[in-house]
Enzyme design. Sequence first.
Site, PDB file in Angstrom:
ATOM      1  N   CYS A 138     -16.098   1.883 -22.175  1.00  0.00           N
ATOM      2  CA  CYS A 138     -17.175   1.649 -21.495  1.00  0.00           C
ATOM      3  C   CYS A 138     -17.916   0.844 -22.406  1.00  0.00           C
ATOM      4  O   CYS A 138     -18.805   0.285 -21.971  1.00  0.00           O
ATOM      5  CB  CYS A 138     -18.294   2.272 -22.184  1.00  0.00           C
ATOM      6  SG  CYS A 138     -17.844   4.442 -20.879  1.00  0.00           S
ATOM      7  N   CYS A 190     -24.231   2.865 -14.667  1.00  0.00           N
ATOM      8  CA  CYS A 190     -23.350   4.574 -14.536  1.00  0.00           C
ATOM      9  C   CYS A 190     -23.967   5.222 -15.370  1.00  0.00           C
ATOM     10  O   CYS A 190     -24.657   5.451 -16.839  1.00  0.00           O
ATOM     11  CB  CYS A 190     -22.192   4.088 -15.911  1.00  0.00           C
ATOM     12  SG  CYS A 190     -20.873   5.244 -15.808  1.00  0.00           S
ATOM     13  N   CYS A 243     -12.129   1.643 -16.172  1.00  0.00           N
ATOM     14  CA  CYS A 243     -12.766   2.842 -16.203  1.00  0.00           C
ATOM     15  C   CYS A 243     -11.240   3.310 -16.080  1.00  0.00           C
ATOM     16  O   CYS A 243     -10.833   4.413 -14.944  1.00  0.00           O
ATOM     17  CB  CYS A 243     -13.503   2.956 -14.708  1.00  0.00           C
ATOM     18  SG  CYS A 243     -14.313   4.335 -14.963  1.00  0.00           S
ATOM     19  N   GLU A 263       0.739  -1.294  -0.288  1.00  0.00           N
ATOM     20  CA  GLU A 263       0.042  -0.013  -0.195  1.00  0.00           C
ATOM     21  C   GLU A 263       1.128   0.934  -0.189  1.00  0.00           C
ATOM     22  O   GLU A 263       0.227   1.905  -0.652  1.00  0.00           O
ATOM     23  CB  GLU A 263      -1.106   0.041   1.430  1.00  0.00           C
ATOM     24  CG  GLU A 263      -1.805  -0.751   0.701  1.00  0.00           C
ATOM     25  CD  GLU A 263      -2.924  -1.183   0.258  1.00  0.00           C
ATOM     26  OE1 GLU A 263      -3.341   0.106  -0.229  1.00  0.00           O
ATOM     27  OE2 GLU A 263      -2.933  -1.640  -0.740  1.00  0.00           O
ATOM     28  N   CYS A 301     -17.233  -2.316 -19.946  1.00  0.00           N
ATOM     29  CA  CYS A 301     -17.738  -2.112 -18.889  1.00  0.00           C
ATOM     30  C   CYS A 301     -18.806  -3.120 -18.015  1.00  0.00           C
ATOM     31  O   CYS A 301     -19.939  -2.441 -18.876  1.00  0.00           O
ATOM     32  CB  CYS A 301     -17.937  -0.984 -18.512  1.00  0.00           C
ATOM     33  SG  CYS A 301     -18.125   0.087 -17.126  1.00  0.00           S
TER      34      CYS A 301
END
Length: 370
Positions: free
Chosen positions: A196, A205, A189, A35, A199
């Site tokens: 799209c 969306c 995305c 992280e 997607c």
Amino acid sequence: MMQIADLLLAWYGENGRHDLPWRHTRDSYRLWLAEIMLQQTQVESAKPYYQRFLDALPNWEALAVAPQDQVLALWSGLGYYARARNAQRAAQKIMTDFAGEFPDTPESAESLPGVGRSTAAAVLASAFAQQRAILDANARRVLIRTQAIRSDPKASKTLQHLWKLAEALTPADAHTYNQAIQDFGAIICLPRHPHCDACPLQRRCLAYAGGLSEQLPLPTRKPEKPERCVFFLQLEDHRGRIFLEKRPDSGIWGGLWCLPQLNQEGSSLPVLCDNQQQVLADGISLRERVRQFCALRHGLTVEVKALTMLQKHVFTHFQLHFRCILATVQDDQIVPGVADQILTGRWFTRENALAEGLPTPVRKILSQTS
DNA sequence: AACGCGTGGAG
DNA sequence: TCTCCAAGCGT
């Protein structure tokens, strides 16, 4: 009707990056390190650093007791070096305040240097199977598009709203969901030209429904990038060793070993860009200023040999133009008495220098001329 | 709240 | 070449 979380989880099962080196562990140290390395950093950039770091410093204790120079050497080239210094401070705090275990509440996790709300949530979700929402650049972008949020993406009010959404959408299996939304942001995305047509959230969306996929998130204003001009001193002794100084922890390249930096006082970029016979605005020749600098700051008597071409290094927030001044020390001796004040400078062989934590342009300079 | 903090890849 | 921006946090 499948909701967003289920759609993302289903997509992730088929299309996720299940081969990433930090994907098959629940060890808080390994998850936390990933992280930290991935903050503002793309996966491909962090990958080679991750395994090397773990091999050298495999657990909290090893990191806590390591020399700072080793930690920074392992981070050298990855950027945002405060992350490395904070990482070591966090490991030390875990050893002293948390009995060698990553704390299991958001409040205590966020008390660790370098661990903010999103990083804490990511570790708690994955290491301890807690239901914690993250809000990183990927999650932010996905939420802004699916909800067609047209306000300033960085405004605190928007972020508050996004955190609420993130928490509302995050299911019990936050560990898997957090990976899913990040991979979805990285693969489908995308920041520009999202896919799209492929997607799984298309029917959920609002940006897609409104034909706004390419317009959202709203662009943030880019601050102007000032230009700074410096000289880097490449001082060699008669054995070919090079002189480096350790930079203070605060500021750019904090804690790294760097070529001594001579700032250009009162003169502008065109002067630095001028030819090698240039004279600085204060009327003292560059050659003389270098000799003064080395004598006063490092107690060294030097001879200026050459000046390199103008080079450029671009940061997020400014551009750095620099030349290297090649110089040799005449007598190989640090003046007694002055030596006591020289806390930050040391001579390195090229090989030893390249094994230290160096800023990228310094690493390039030392690699070229060896 | 706004700014400081690295580097590299993509287009 | 230039622009954008990436798994944020500290101050």
